[in-house]
Design a protein around this motif. Structure first.
Motif, PDB file in Angstrom:
ATOM      1  N   GLY A 103       0.820  -1.207   0.000  1.00 26.20           N
ATOM      2  CA  GLY A 103       0.000   0.000   0.000  1.00 26.20           C
ATOM      3  C   GLY A 103       0.854   1.256   0.000  1.00 26.20           C
ATOM      4  N   GLY A 104       1.924   1.238   0.788  1.00 25.06           N
ATOM      5  CA  GLY A 104       2.846   2.377   0.810  1.00 25.06           C
ATOM      6  C   GLY A 104       3.501   2.602  -0.544  1.00 25.06           C
ATOM      7  N   LEU A 105       3.903   1.513  -1.194  1.00 29.19           N
ATOM      8  CA  LEU A 105       4.500   1.638  -2.523  1.00 29.19           C
ATOM      9  C   LEU A 105       3.477   2.168  -3.526  1.00 29.19           C
ATOM     10  CD1 LEU A 105       6.634  -1.632  -2.602  1.00 29.19           C
ATOM     11  CD2 LEU A 105       7.492   0.723  -2.509  1.00 29.19           C
TER      12      LEU A 105
ATOM     13  N   GLY B  87       1.354   6.542  -6.813  1.00 27.81           N
ATOM     14  CA  GLY B  87       0.230   7.418  -7.113  1.00 27.81           C
ATOM     15  C   GLY B  87       0.590   8.883  -6.936  1.00 27.81           C
ATOM     16  N   TRP B  88       1.316   9.198  -5.857  1.00 26.81           N
ATOM     17  CA  TRP B  88       1.743  10.568  -5.640  1.00 26.81           C
ATOM     18  C   TRP B  88       2.638  11.024  -6.784  1.00 26.81           C
ATOM     19  CZ3 TRP B  88       6.490  12.883  -5.268  1.00 26.81           C
ATOM     20  CH2 TRP B  88       6.469  14.243  -4.927  1.00 26.81           C
ATOM     21  N   SER B  89       3.537  10.149  -7.217  1.00 23.58           N
ATOM     22  CA  SER B  89       4.432  10.500  -8.312  1.00 23.58           C
ATOM     23  C   SER B  89       3.649  10.780  -9.590  1.00 23.58           C
ATOM     24  CB  SER B  89       5.433   9.368  -8.549  1.00 23.58           C
ATOM     25  OG  SER B  89       6.254   9.654  -9.649  1.00 23.58           O
ATOM     26  N   ALA B  90       2.582  10.026  -9.802  1.00 23.86           N
ATOM     27  CA  ALA B  90       1.792  10.196 -11.024  1.00 23.86           C
ATOM     28  C   ALA B  90       0.997  11.493 -11.023  1.00 23.86           C
ATOM     29  CB  ALA B  90       0.847   9.009 -11.197  1.00 23.86           C
ATOM     30  N   ILE B  91       0.595  11.972  -9.844  1.00 21.99           N
ATOM     31  CA  ILE B  91      -0.230  13.183  -9.788  1.00 21.99           C
ATOM     32  C   ILE B  91       0.502  14.341  -9.122  1.00 21.99           C
ATOM     33  CG2 ILE B  91      -2.403  11.897  -9.795  1.00 21.99           C
ATOM     34  CD1 ILE B  91      -2.560  12.444  -6.753  1.00 21.99           C
ATOM     35  N   ALA B  92       1.813  14.278  -9.113  1.00 21.61           N
ATOM     36  CA  ALA B  92       2.617  15.330  -8.483  1.00 21.61           C
ATOM     37  C   ALA B  92       2.317  16.679  -9.123  1.00 21.61           C
ATOM     38  CB  ALA B  92       4.103  15.001  -8.621  1.00 21.61           C
ATOM     39  N   PRO B  93       2.380  17.745  -8.341  1.00 24.34           N
ATOM     40  CA  PRO B  93       2.150  19.085  -8.893  1.00 24.34           C
ATOM     41  C   PRO B  93       3.115  19.396 -10.032  1.00 24.34           C
ATOM     42  CG  PRO B  93       2.288  19.151  -6.494  1.00 24.34           C
ATOM     43  CD  PRO B  93       2.658  17.770  -6.919  1.00 24.34           C
ATOM     44  N   ALA B  94       2.717  20.306 -10.888  1.00 22.01           N
ATOM     45  CA  ALA B  94       3.504  20.631 -12.086  1.00 22.01           C
ATOM     46  C   ALA B  94       4.933  21.050 -11.742  1.00 22.01           C
ATOM     47  CB  ALA B  94       2.813  21.720 -12.885  1.00 22.01           C
ATOM     48  N   ASP B  95       5.118  21.764 -10.625  1.00 18.73           N
ATOM     49  CA  ASP B  95       6.474  22.211 -10.288  1.00 18.73           C
ATOM     50  C   ASP B  95       7.376  21.060  -9.837  1.00 18.73           C
ATOM     51  OD1 ASP B  95       4.906  21.956  -7.987  1.00 18.73           O
ATOM     52  OD2 ASP B  95       6.121  23.402  -6.874  1.00 18.73           O
TER      53      ASP B  95
ATOM     54  N   GLN C 280       7.057  17.940 -11.385  1.00 17.80           N
ATOM     55  CA  GLN C 280       7.036  16.932 -12.449  1.00 17.80           C
ATOM     56  C   GLN C 280       8.437  16.573 -12.928  1.00 17.80           C
ATOM     57  OE1 GLN C 280       4.512  15.101 -13.772  1.00 17.80           O
ATOM     58  NE2 GLN C 280       3.180  15.966 -12.220  1.00 17.80           N
ATOM     59  N   GLY C 281       9.336  17.526 -12.974  1.00 24.91           N
ATOM     60  CA  GLY C 281      10.676  17.247 -13.485  1.00 24.91           C
ATOM     61  C   GLY C 281      11.489  16.325 -12.597  1.00 24.91           C
ATOM     62  N   ASN C 282      11.281  16.395 -11.285  1.00 26.75           N
ATOM     63  CA  ASN C 282      12.087  15.578 -10.387  1.00 26.75           C
ATOM     64  C   ASN C 282      11.232  14.684  -9.502  1.00 26.75           C
ATOM     65  OD1 ASN C 282      11.017  17.439  -8.623  1.00 26.75           O
ATOM     66  ND2 ASN C 282      12.949  17.922  -7.652  1.00 26.75           N
ATOM     67  N   ARG C 283      10.066  14.315  -9.974  1.00 24.56           N
ATOM     68  CA  ARG C 283       9.170  13.512  -9.131  1.00 24.56           C
ATOM     69  C   ARG C 283       9.769  12.155  -8.798  1.00 24.56           C
ATOM     70  NH1 ARG C 283       4.416  12.442 -13.564  1.00 24.56           N
ATOM     71  NH2 ARG C 283       5.774  11.404 -15.026  1.00 24.56           N
ATOM     72  N   TRP C 284      10.529  11.568  -9.716  1.00 26.73           N
ATOM     73  CA  TRP C 284      11.132  10.273  -9.402  1.00 26.73           C
ATOM     74  C   TRP C 284      12.145  10.411  -8.276  1.00 26.73           C
ATOM     75  CZ3 TRP C 284      10.229   5.516  -9.105  1.00 26.73           C
ATOM     76  CH2 TRP C 284      11.259   4.606  -8.853  1.00 26.73           C
ATOM     77  N   GLN C 285      12.924  11.498  -8.301  1.00 24.89           N
ATOM     78  CA  GLN C 285      13.912  11.701  -7.249  1.00 24.89           C
ATOM     79  C   GLN C 285      13.240  11.859  -5.888  1.00 24.89           C
ATOM     80  OE1 GLN C 285      13.960  13.317 -10.168  1.00 24.89           O
ATOM     81  NE2 GLN C 285      15.860  12.641 -11.106  1.00 24.89           N
ATOM     82  N   GLN C 286      12.019  12.380  -5.879  1.00 24.00           N
ATOM     83  CA  GLN C 286      11.292  12.569  -4.624  1.00 24.00           C
ATOM     84  C   GLN C 286      10.911  11.244  -3.968  1.00 24.00           C
ATOM     85  OE1 GLN C 286      10.676  15.575  -3.164  1.00 24.00           O
ATOM     86  NE2 GLN C 286      11.875  16.500  -4.787  1.00 24.00           N
ATOM     87  N   ILE C 287      10.676  10.207  -4.775  1.00 24.54           N
ATOM     88  CA  ILE C 287      10.223   8.934  -4.198  1.00 24.54           C
ATOM     89  C   ILE C 287      11.256   7.823  -4.285  1.00 24.54           C
ATOM     90  CG2 ILE C 287       7.804   9.481  -4.690  1.00 24.54           C
ATOM     91  CD1 ILE C 287       7.983   7.293  -6.908  1.00 24.54           C
ATOM     92  N   ALA C 288      12.407   8.081  -4.898  1.00 25.97           N
ATOM     93  CA  ALA C 288      13.393   7.010  -5.104  1.00 25.97           C
ATOM     94  C   ALA C 288      13.850   6.391  -3.784  1.00 25.97           C
ATOM     95  CB  ALA C 288      14.591   7.531  -5.897  1.00 25.97           C
ATOM     96  N   TRP C 289      14.211   7.226  -2.807  1.00 24.88           N
ATOM     97  CA  TRP C 289      14.688   6.684  -1.533  1.00 24.88           C
ATOM     98  C   TRP C 289      13.598   5.922  -0.788  1.00 24.88           C
ATOM     99  CZ3 TRP C 289      18.767   4.877   0.518  1.00 24.88           C
ATOM    100  CH2 TRP C 289      20.008   5.398   0.236  1.00 24.88           C
ATOM    101  N   PRO C 290      12.396   6.481  -0.632  1.00 27.56           N
ATOM    102  CA  PRO C 290      11.355   5.706   0.055  1.00 27.56           C
ATOM    103  C   PRO C 290      11.042   4.378  -0.628  1.00 27.56           C
ATOM    104  CG  PRO C 290      10.704   8.003  -0.076  1.00 27.56           C
ATOM    105  CD  PRO C 290      11.947   7.861  -0.895  1.00 27.56           C
ATOM    106  N   VAL C 291      10.983   4.384  -1.957  1.00 25.05           N
ATOM    107  CA  VAL C 291      10.723   3.130  -2.677  1.00 25.05           C
ATOM    108  C   VAL C 291      11.882   2.161  -2.465  1.00 25.05           C
ATOM    109  CG1 VAL C 291      10.444   2.089  -4.973  1.00 25.05           C
ATOM    110  CG2 VAL C 291       9.161   4.142  -4.379  1.00 25.05           C
ATOM    111  N   PHE C 292      13.102   2.665  -2.524  1.00 24.25           N
ATOM    112  CA  PHE C 292      14.274   1.826  -2.295  1.00 24.25           C
ATOM    113  C   PHE C 292      14.237   1.196  -0.907  1.00 24.25           C
ATOM    114  CE2 PHE C 292      18.622   1.385  -0.668  1.00 24.25           C
ATOM    115  CZ  PHE C 292      19.151   0.512  -1.596  1.00 24.25           C
TER     116      PHE C 292
END
Length: 116
Positions: free
Chosen positions: A23-25, A30-38, A40-52
């Protein structure tokens, strides 16, 4: 596994822990998919550590459970026990962890997600 003495961790059923992890993943994806426009460019970097961290912990714990299946748990007749849920979860969590590792490597070959 689900009916053994190892079916809980600190009184919490393993199935509930699995639901929390997956559920956390899903929430992170989901957050990455609907991240605010500002973002969008680094949304993967925002979740990489938590997902890892979540998928890495899930992979390690799945490995521990598979170790128990192979070495400790046996059927009443002494045969090996096969837990399809454990095998499926281990493969899924390991796949997510590996995809996360692969997704963090930028086109230049530098690690773009896990180093900040």
């Amino acid at each position: 596994m689900l009916n053994s003495e190892y079916a809980t961790l600190g009184g919490v059923p393993l199935t509930a822990l699995g639901c929390l992890a997956y559920g956390g993943l899903a929430l992170l994806a989901g957050w990455s998919a609907i991240a605010p426009a500002d973002l969008q460019g680094n949304r993967w970097q925002q979740i990489a550590w938590p997902v890892f961290l979540v998928s890495g912990a899930g992979t390690l714990f799945s490995g521990y459970l598979l170790f128990l299946l192979a070495t400790v748990l046996r059927s009443p007749t002494g045969d090996f026990i096969v837990c399809p849920y454990c095998l499926t979860s281990a493969a899924t969590m390991t796949g997510i962890w590996l995809l996360n590792l692969g997704g963090t490597v930028g086109k230049s070959g530098a690690n773009s997600g896990l180093t900040g």
